[in-house]
Design a protein around this motif. Structure first.
Motif, mmCIF file in Angstrom:
data_model
loop_
_atom_site.group_PDB
_atom_site.id
_atom_site.type_symbol
_atom_site.label_atom_id
_atom_site.label_comp_id
_atom_site.label_asym_id
_atom_site.label_seq_id
_atom_site.Cartn_x
_atom_site.Cartn_y
_atom_site.Cartn_z
ATOM 1 N N GLN A 18 4.769 5.850 1.229
ATOM 2 C CA GLN A 18 3.465 5.716 0.580
ATOM 3 C C GLN A 18 3.122 4.236 0.541
ATOM 4 O OE1 GLN A 18 4.318 8.406 -2.988
ATOM 5 N NE2 GLN A 18 2.272 9.047 -2.342
ATOM 6 N N VAL A 19 1.966 3.902 1.055
ATOM 7 C CA VAL A 19 1.533 2.505 1.122
ATOM 8 C C VAL A 19 0.448 2.282 0.071
ATOM 9 C CG1 VAL A 19 0.587 0.693 2.604
ATOM 10 C CG2 VAL A 19 2.030 2.487 3.600
ATOM 11 N N PHE A 20 0.659 1.258 -0.770
ATOM 12 C CA PHE A 20 -0.289 0.923 -1.839
ATOM 13 C C PHE A 20 -0.737 -0.524 -1.712
ATOM 14 C CE2 PHE A 20 0.372 4.580 -4.510
ATOM 15 C CZ PHE A 20 1.664 4.989 -4.242
ATOM 16 N N ASN A 21 -1.869 -0.818 -2.349
ATOM 17 C CA ASN A 21 -2.275 -2.189 -2.607
ATOM 18 C C ASN A 21 -1.598 -2.624 -3.907
ATOM 19 O OD1 ASN A 21 -3.760 -4.431 -3.709
ATOM 20 N ND2 ASN A 21 -5.317 -4.031 -2.144
ATOM 21 N N ALA A 22 -0.781 -3.673 -3.839
ATOM 22 C CA ALA A 22 0.025 -4.073 -4.999
ATOM 23 C C ALA A 22 -0.831 -4.525 -6.185
ATOM 24 C CB ALA A 22 0.979 -5.200 -4.617
ATOM 25 N N SER A 23 -2.020 -5.035 -5.912
ATOM 26 C CA SER A 23 -2.810 -5.618 -6.998
ATOM 27 C C SER A 23 -3.531 -4.569 -7.835
ATOM 28 C CB SER A 23 -3.818 -6.623 -6.432
ATOM 29 O OG SER A 23 -4.814 -5.945 -5.704
ATOM 30 N N ASN A 24 -3.822 -3.416 -7.233
ATOM 31 C CA ASN A 24 -4.586 -2.401 -7.979
ATOM 32 C C ASN A 24 -4.013 -0.988 -7.835
ATOM 33 O OD1 ASN A 24 -5.274 -1.730 -5.361
ATOM 34 N ND2 ASN A 24 -7.376 -2.496 -5.500
ATOM 35 N N ASN A 25 -2.837 -0.894 -7.214
ATOM 36 C CA ASN A 25 -2.166 0.409 -7.002
ATOM 37 C C ASN A 25 -2.994 1.427 -6.227
ATOM 38 O OD1 ASN A 25 0.396 0.005 -8.152
ATOM 39 N ND2 ASN A 25 -0.539 0.038 -10.186
ATOM 40 N N LYS A 26 -4.020 0.968 -5.559
ATOM 41 C CA LYS A 26 -4.858 1.870 -4.771
ATOM 42 C C LYS A 26 -4.058 2.371 -3.561
ATOM 43 C CE LYS A 26 -9.647 1.775 -3.147
ATOM 44 N NZ LYS A 26 -10.820 0.918 -2.870
ATOM 45 N N PRO A 27 -4.042 3.691 -3.330
ATOM 46 C CA PRO A 27 -3.324 4.193 -2.156
ATOM 47 C C PRO A 27 -4.027 3.789 -0.861
ATOM 48 C CG PRO A 27 -4.459 5.990 -3.274
ATOM 49 C CD PRO A 27 -4.641 4.772 -4.133
ATOM 50 N N ILE A 28 -3.249 3.381 0.116
ATOM 51 C CA ILE A 28 -3.775 2.932 1.403
ATOM 52 C C ILE A 28 -3.465 3.941 2.510
ATOM 53 C CG2 ILE A 28 -3.477 1.173 3.202
ATOM 54 C CD1 ILE A 28 -3.175 -0.896 0.924
ATOM 55 N N ALA A 29 -2.220 4.412 2.540
ATOM 56 C CA ALA A 29 -1.822 5.334 3.610
ATOM 57 C C ALA A 29 -0.536 6.040 3.215
ATOM 58 C CB ALA A 29 -1.613 4.571 4.916
ATOM 59 N N THR A 30 -0.282 7.158 3.870
ATOM 60 C CA THR A 30 1.005 7.836 3.721
ATOM 61 C C THR A 30 1.498 8.188 5.116
ATOM 62 O OG1 THR A 30 0.051 10.057 3.605
ATOM 63 C CG2 THR A 30 0.328 8.878 1.507
ATOM 64 N N GLY A 31 2.777 8.478 5.238
ATOM 65 C CA GLY A 31 3.290 8.832 6.556
ATOM 66 C C GLY A 31 4.703 9.353 6.523
ATOM 67 N N GLU A 32 5.120 9.909 7.652
ATOM 68 C CA GLU A 32 6.505 10.339 7.827
ATOM 69 C C GLU A 32 6.989 9.895 9.199
ATOM 70 O OE1 GLU A 32 4.152 12.732 5.450
ATOM 71 O OE2 GLU A 32 4.307 13.341 7.556
ATOM 72 N N THR A 33 8.266 9.574 9.281
ATOM 73 C CA THR A 33 8.893 9.357 10.587
ATOM 74 C C THR A 33 10.138 10.241 10.647
ATOM 75 O OG1 THR A 33 10.179 7.467 9.755
ATOM 76 C CG2 THR A 33 8.095 6.971 10.858
ATOM 77 N N LEU A 34 10.299 10.927 11.785
ATOM 78 C CA LEU A 34 11.426 11.852 11.974
ATOM 79 C C LEU A 34 12.323 11.271 13.064
ATOM 80 C CD1 LEU A 34 8.704 13.402 11.106
ATOM 81 C CD2 LEU A 34 9.980 15.462 11.641
ATOM 82 N N HIS A 35 13.597 11.163 12.756
ATOM 83 C CA HIS A 35 14.556 10.465 13.614
ATOM 84 C C HIS A 35 15.739 11.354 13.982
ATOM 85 C CE1 HIS A 35 12.904 6.487 12.170
ATOM 86 N NE2 HIS A 35 12.522 7.282 11.193
ATOM 87 N N ALA A 36 16.254 11.134 15.168
ATOM 88 C CA ALA A 36 17.526 11.743 15.574
ATOM 89 C C ALA A 36 18.631 10.705 15.404
ATOM 90 C CB ALA A 36 17.446 12.191 17.022
ATOM 91 N N TRP A 37 19.825 11.139 15.039
ATOM 92 C CA TRP A 37 21.002 10.266 15.107
ATOM 93 C C TRP A 37 21.498 10.309 16.544
ATOM 94 C CZ3 TRP A 37 22.121 7.660 10.697
ATOM 95 C CH2 TRP A 37 21.823 8.228 9.451
ATOM 96 N N THR A 38 21.565 9.145 17.213
ATOM 97 C CA THR A 38 22.016 9.137 18.611
ATOM 98 C C THR A 38 23.015 8.005 18.854
ATOM 99 O OG1 THR A 38 20.451 7.550 19.602
ATOM 100 C CG2 THR A 38 19.661 9.823 19.290
ATOM 101 N N ASP A 39 23.647 8.079 20.017
ATOM 102 C CA ASP A 39 24.481 6.945 20.451
ATOM 103 C C ASP A 39 23.595 5.930 21.189
ATOM 104 O OD1 ASP A 39 24.091 7.824 23.073
ATOM 105 O OD2 ASP A 39 26.078 8.704 23.256
ATOM 106 N N LYS A 40 24.219 4.887 21.713
ATOM 107 C CA LYS A 40 23.469 3.793 22.347
ATOM 108 C C LYS A 40 22.708 4.244 23.598
ATOM 109 C CE LYS A 40 24.898 0.038 19.928
ATOM 110 N NZ LYS A 40 24.013 -0.965 19.295
ATOM 111 N N THR A 41 23.124 5.401 24.164
ATOM 112 C CA THR A 41 22.408 5.913 25.340
ATOM 113 C C THR A 41 21.348 6.928 24.925
ATOM 114 O OG1 THR A 41 23.908 7.764 25.739
ATOM 115 C CG2 THR A 41 24.542 5.641 26.693
ATOM 116 N N LEU A 42 21.084 7.023 23.619
ATOM 117 C CA LEU A 42 20.080 7.927 23.051
ATOM 118 C C LEU A 42 20.497 9.395 23.135
ATOM 119 C CD1 LEU A 42 16.865 6.122 24.401
ATOM 120 C CD2 LEU A 42 17.912 5.888 22.146
#
Lengths: 153, 153, 153, 153
Positions: free
Chosen positions: C100-124
C-alpha cells in the motif's frame, strides 16, 4: 597501441522516444541519454560483428569509468531519435565511444556524449583485451586501421 | 457503448532489449514491461491515426488506473522484442489495452499484460472522450466496429 | 503449506519521489510503482532478518511471475512516499507480497499492488525454499504463525 | 556575479540502492547516477529553503546543458548510499552542482559528478534568476557569501 582520435566506423541507431522517458518539464529526462548512448553502442558492436552479448559470453565486461553528456536541444515524446556511434579511442586496456544524438525528422542535434570503458573480467578486474579476446580486439582494430589509413596514434 | 472484448486492430512493435533494462538476475527487470507496453500503445495509437501526442495536444490525457503483467519467460539483453497491442475495452470514459510480448527470433512468449486508462483533462479530471475528442473516439470505435462485425458488447 | 491471507508483519518504507520518476503529465510515471514496491520488499526482508542480498548469496532468486497495480491518486515530485509491505501468501515454491503506497504528509492513498514470486535457483529453475533455505523459510513462516495465531490456511 | 569555485553549503542525502538499479554486471547501472545526483540536488535546494518544487511553482526550470560522471567503485544492491551535494558555480543565468557519492557503511568513494543547469522559463527560454526569482537567488547567494567570506570570483 592507443588510437586516440581514430574513427573505426559510424553506426546509426533509430528508435522512438518513450513516454516514460519524459519528465514534468515535458522533455526527455537527461538520465535517459546514457541509455540511448548504450543502445547506440550495442548496435555498433553488433554491426562490427562482435556483439556485446558475445563479448560477455567470453567473460569480458565493459564497465564505464567516465561519462559526459552535452544537451543541445530537448528531445520530446514520440520523436524519432538517431544515435550515431563511433569508437573514439581504443587500447588493449580501455575503449571509448562518442555519440551524436539527432532528431531523425529534421536532423536537429539533440545531444552529444562520450563513454569511457575499461576491459575487465567478470569480477571487474582490468584485463588486456588484445590478449584475452584477440578476435574481438582485431575486429575493432582492423576496422579502425582500414578507415584511418594506418594513422594510429 | 462499452466494447468489452472488442478487437479494434493489432499492431506489432519491435525493438531491442537494452542493457540498462537488465538486472543482477541477468534478465530484463520487470519494471520495464509497463514501459514496453507503453511503446506498443504509442505505436498502436499512431498507426490508428490518432497519435498520443495529437491526443495530448487536444488537452486529453490517458492516465492509468490499473495495470497487470504476467511474466512467462525472461527477456535477455539484445533480444529482439515484439509487443503486440490491441484495444481490449473502449467506452467514452475509459479505454484498456492488452499486450503480448514475444521474442522476435523464435516467437517464444515472454509476457502478457493489460493497462486500464481513464480519459481525462490536463488536471486529471475525467471527461467524456466521445464528446471532447469525437474524431479520436470515432477513429478508434469505427476500427473496432469494422473488425468486430458490429458485435459490440 | 500455503498461507493465503496470512499477515507476517507489515513494514513501512519511506523515501522521496524523484524528478526522474515524473512524466510529462506532471505525475510519477506508473512504471515506477513496481520499483517502489521492490524498495518496500527489500526493506521488509531486511527487517525480517533475511535480506534479499543474503538470500541471493545462498543461490536463491525471487523472480516475478505476476504483478498487479491499482493507481488511486497520483504521486508528485518531492512527495514523501510510504510503502507498506506485507507477505500475502507463502509456500515452499512461491511467495507473494502486497503493498500500500501512501503520501506520508496526509496519509492519502496513492496506489496498491501485489507481486507474485517463485523461489528459484540462479538459473531460474524452481526450487523448494523450505528445503533449500530452511532458515529463511522458517524466519518468514514463524513470524507469520506468531501473528496469525497458527491459523494457517 | 559568477561564483566559480564557491562553496555554498554541503548536504548529505542517504538512500538504499534499489534492485531495479542493478544490471547484469551485478552492479548499479551507470544511468542511475544522474538520478542519484538529482536526489541530492532536490535535497540540497530543500535544505537551502528554496525547494525545486517551489522554484517551479514560480515558473522557473533548471534544465541541464551538461553532465559529467566519474565512476570509482561500483555500488551494489542494498548498499546504503550517501550523495554529498554542493553548488559549484552560480550566476544569474546558470548554476552548477557537484556531487560525491559514497558508501555509507565504509565511506568508500563510489562516484563523482557535475551537472550544469540554465535558469529558464516554462518554455525553456533562458531567464535572469536574480531578477525573476530574487528571493531564491539571494538565498543561494547569501549562503555562499557567508561561508566563502565574500571571496566571490
Amino acid at each position: 597501441m592507443s588510437t586516440e582520435g581514430g574513427i573505426v566506423m559510424r553506426t546509426s541507431t533509430v528508435f522512438t522516444a518513450r513516454y516514460a522517458e519524459t519528465d514534468q518539464m515535458g522533455i526527455v529526462h537527461h538520465s535517459n541519454y546514457p541509455i540511448w548512448f548504450e543502445a547506440g553502442r550495442t548496435d555498433f558492436l553488433k554491426k562490427a560483428g562482435v556483439s556485446n552479448t558475445s563479448i560477455e559470453a567470453k567473460g569480458v565486461l565493459l564497465p564505464l569509468y567516465e561519462m559526459n553528456c552535452r544537451f543541445i536541444s530537448p528531445a520530446k515524446y514520440e520523436d524519432e531519435i538517431v544515435v550515431e556511434t563511433r569508437i573514439k579511442t581504443l587500447s588493449c586496456v580501455r575503449i571509448s565511444f562518442s555519440y551524436q544524438v539527432f532528431n531523425a525528422s529534421n536532423n536537429k542535434p539533440i545531444a552529444t556524449g562520450e563513454t569511457l570503458h575499461a576491459w575487465t573480467d567478470k569480477t571487474l578486474k582490468p584485463l588486456n583485451a588484445e590478449k584475452k579476446i584477440p578476435e574481438v580486439y582485431s575486429a575493432l582494430y582492423k576496422e579502425f586501421k582500414n578507415i584511418n589509413g594506418g594513422n594510429v596514434l
